[in-house]
Design a protein around this motif. Sequence first.
Motif, PDB file in Angstrom:
ATOM      1  N   THR A   9      63.901 142.395  58.760  1.00 40.90           N
ATOM      2  CA  THR A   9      64.742 143.533  58.386  1.00 40.90           C
ATOM      3  C   THR A   9      65.591 143.917  59.588  1.00 40.90           C
ATOM      4  N   LEU A  10      66.722 144.497  59.302  1.00 39.48           N
ATOM      5  CA  LEU A  10      67.613 144.960  60.359  1.00 39.48           C
ATOM      6  C   LEU A  10      66.932 145.992  61.252  1.00 39.48           C
ATOM      7  N   CYS A  11      66.060 146.806  60.680  1.00 39.42           N
ATOM      8  CA  CYS A  11      65.383 147.851  61.459  1.00 39.42           C
ATOM      9  C   CYS A  11      64.240 147.320  62.309  1.00 39.42           C
ATOM     10  N   VAL A  12      63.605 146.238  61.892  1.00 36.94           N
ATOM     11  CA  VAL A  12      62.445 145.733  62.628  1.00 36.94           C
ATOM     12  C   VAL A  12      62.860 144.753  63.715  1.00 36.94           C
ATOM     13  N   ASP A  13      63.629 143.729  63.342  1.00 36.07           N
ATOM     14  CA  ASP A  13      63.963 142.696  64.333  1.00 36.07           C
ATOM     15  C   ASP A  13      65.467 142.428  64.469  1.00 36.07           C
ATOM     16  N   GLY A  14      66.285 143.252  63.811  1.00 37.76           N
ATOM     17  CA  GLY A  14      67.735 143.113  63.945  1.00 37.76           C
ATOM     18  C   GLY A  14      68.341 141.996  63.116  1.00 37.76           C
ATOM     19  N   GLN A  15      67.521 141.260  62.378  1.00 41.34           N
ATOM     20  CA  GLN A  15      68.029 140.184  61.527  1.00 41.34           C
ATOM     21  C   GLN A  15      68.243 140.720  60.112  1.00 41.34           C
ATOM     22  N   PRO A  16      69.149 140.115  59.339  1.00 50.38           N
ATOM     23  CA  PRO A  16      69.379 140.586  57.972  1.00 50.38           C
ATOM     24  C   PRO A  16      68.068 140.672  57.178  1.00 50.38           C
ATOM     25  N   ALA A  45      79.012 152.575  50.549  1.00 57.05           N
ATOM     26  CA  ALA A  45      79.359 152.854  51.937  1.00 57.05           C
ATOM     27  C   ALA A  45      78.149 152.645  52.841  1.00 57.05           C
ATOM     28  N   GLY A  46      78.334 151.841  53.878  1.00 56.72           N
ATOM     29  CA  GLY A  46      77.274 151.607  54.843  1.00 56.72           C
ATOM     30  C   GLY A  46      76.365 150.441  54.534  1.00 56.72           C
ATOM     31  N   TRP A  47      76.555 149.815  53.405  1.00 61.21           N
ATOM     32  CA  TRP A  47      75.680 148.717  52.979  1.00 61.21           C
ATOM     33  C   TRP A  47      76.508 147.479  52.691  1.00 61.21           C
ATOM     34  N   ARG A  66      74.001 144.544  56.304  1.00 63.28           N
ATOM     35  CA  ARG A  66      74.369 145.798  56.950  1.00 63.28           C
ATOM     36  C   ARG A  66      73.778 146.942  56.148  1.00 63.28           C
ATOM     37  N   CYS A  67      73.116 147.887  56.853  1.00 63.17           N
ATOM     38  CA  CYS A  67      72.593 149.072  56.181  1.00 63.17           C
ATOM     39  C   CYS A  67      72.724 150.272  57.100  1.00 63.17           C
ATOM     40  N   ILE A  68      72.544 151.437  56.543  1.00 62.11           N
ATOM     41  CA  ILE A  68      72.754 152.676  57.295  1.00 62.11           C
ATOM     42  C   ILE A  68      71.617 152.996  58.256  1.00 62.11           C
ATOM     43  N   TYR A  69      70.416 152.492  58.006  1.00 60.82           N
ATOM     44  CA  TYR A  69      69.250 152.968  58.747  1.00 60.82           C
ATOM     45  C   TYR A  69      69.257 152.705  60.247  1.00 60.82           C
ATOM     46  N   PRO A  70      69.513 151.483  60.726  1.00 63.36           N
ATOM     47  CA  PRO A  70      69.431 151.274  62.181  1.00 63.36           C
ATOM     48  C   PRO A  70      70.342 152.216  62.973  1.00 63.36           C
ATOM     49  N   GLY A  71      71.576 152.338  62.557  1.00 59.06           N
ATOM     50  CA  GLY A  71      72.516 153.201  63.263  1.00 59.06           C
ATOM     51  C   GLY A  71      72.180 154.674  63.131  1.00 59.06           C
ATOM     52  N   PHE A  72      71.798 155.076  61.930  1.00 57.74           N
ATOM     53  CA  PHE A  72      71.477 156.490  61.711  1.00 57.74           C
ATOM     54  C   PHE A  72      70.293 156.920  62.574  1.00 57.74           C
ATOM     55  N   PHE A  73      69.193 156.179  62.496  1.00 56.74           N
ATOM     56  CA  PHE A  73      67.997 156.584  63.226  1.00 56.74           C
ATOM     57  C   PHE A  73      68.185 156.466  64.739  1.00 56.74           C
ATOM     58  N   ALA A  74      68.951 155.484  65.198  1.00 56.27           N
ATOM     59  CA  ALA A  74      69.239 155.383  66.630  1.00 56.27           C
ATOM     60  C   ALA A  74      70.052 156.590  67.089  1.00 56.27           C
ATOM     61  N   ARG A  75      71.024 156.972  66.283  1.00 54.71           N
ATOM     62  CA  ARG A  75      71.879 158.113  66.630  1.00 54.71           C
ATOM     63  C   ARG A  75      71.075 159.395  66.788  1.00 54.71           C
ATOM     64  N   TYR A  76      70.064 159.569  65.969  1.00 55.08           N
ATOM     65  CA  TYR A  76      69.271 160.790  66.010  1.00 55.08           C
ATOM     66  C   TYR A  76      67.973 160.635  66.801  1.00 55.08           C
ATOM     67  N   GLY A  77      67.897 159.563  67.589  1.00 59.38           N
ATOM     68  CA  GLY A  77      66.778 159.400  68.505  1.00 59.38           C
ATOM     69  C   GLY A  77      65.447 159.110  67.854  1.00 59.38           C
ATOM     70  N   ALA A  78      65.475 158.543  66.663  1.00 59.31           N
ATOM     71  CA  ALA A  78      64.227 158.238  65.959  1.00 59.31           C
ATOM     72  C   ALA A  78      64.264 156.833  65.359  1.00 59.31           C
ATOM     73  N   PRO A  79      64.569 155.790  66.163  1.00 60.89           N
ATOM     74  CA  PRO A  79      64.662 154.441  65.598  1.00 60.89           C
ATOM     75  C   PRO A  79      63.357 153.972  64.967  1.00 60.89           C
ATOM     76  N   GLU A  80      62.238 154.574  65.358  1.00 58.32           N
ATOM     77  CA  GLU A  80      60.944 154.185  64.786  1.00 58.32           C
ATOM     78  C   GLU A  80      60.830 154.523  63.304  1.00 58.32           C
ATOM     79  N   ALA A 128      70.768 160.742  52.321  1.00 56.77           N
ATOM     80  CA  ALA A 128      70.233 162.094  52.203  1.00 56.77           C
ATOM     81  C   ALA A 128      68.734 162.125  52.481  1.00 56.77           C
ATOM     82  N   THR A 129      68.023 161.134  51.988  1.00 57.72           N
ATOM     83  CA  THR A 129      66.585 161.071  52.242  1.00 57.72           C
ATOM     84  C   THR A 129      66.319 160.896  53.731  1.00 57.72           C
ATOM     85  N   SER A 130      67.097 160.057  54.396  1.00 60.00           N
ATOM     86  CA  SER A 130      66.882 159.850  55.823  1.00 60.00           C
ATOM     87  C   SER A 130      67.202 161.118  56.618  1.00 60.00           C
ATOM     88  N   VAL A 131      68.204 161.873  56.196  1.00 59.09           N
ATOM     89  CA  VAL A 131      68.525 163.138  56.865  1.00 59.09           C
ATOM     90  C   VAL A 131      67.359 164.112  56.726  1.00 59.09           C
TER      91      VAL A 131
END
Length: 194
Positions: A179-186, A117-119, A139-153, A48-51
């Motif tokens: 982190t999964l969001c920075v370098d794709g590693q766990p 869910a998602g983690w 596994r976390c929700i952030y990489p996929g969520f932000f990529a989907r909405y065009g804001a991976p940064e 919800a916070t990411s949305v």
Amino acid sequence: AWKPLMKETGFAAPKGLTFPARDTPGFEVSYDLSRHECLWNGPSWPYATSVALTALYEALQGAGVPKDEAYDTVTRAMWEVVEATTAPTYRKLFSKPWLFNLIGKMLPKMFSKGSGAGWEYAWHPETQGRDRLQFECVRCIYPGFFARYGAPELGPAFCHADDINYGSIPGVEFRREHTLCVDGQPCDFLFVRK
């Protein structure tokens, strides 16, 4: 755009953002987790916070704010909320000397029942010690969520919230190299009691 976010009748609350706004019909302050473990109508959860923050990020850009300014505005505001709400809670909790060992006993049990869910988290018993807690978020929700909405940064900005929350705990050093969001590693979480 920020007024509803910071008002007590909007999304602001003593322990972090709520979702939806507190003046939404059906919003509850007391929670019955037996109905559902992931309630929509109360305390915020990461999705919800990411949305909400992605929507604000896009709204600022839609209003003509340059992307880098919109990023700075959204992330700075998020980090200020984290510093004012959840970080003091972690500092207070970890001021109890027995909590570190209790968490070391509770986390493996919690992770074995699922991470939500998602983690997904991995606990490595061989790396634990009396003054050391270590686990990974695989596994976390952030990489996929932000990529989907065009804001991976925005993903790494959410990871930085962990640095704020855990980096100022008295008597505990928080370390994380990936982190999964920075370098794709766990995301490698390491807490060392000083």
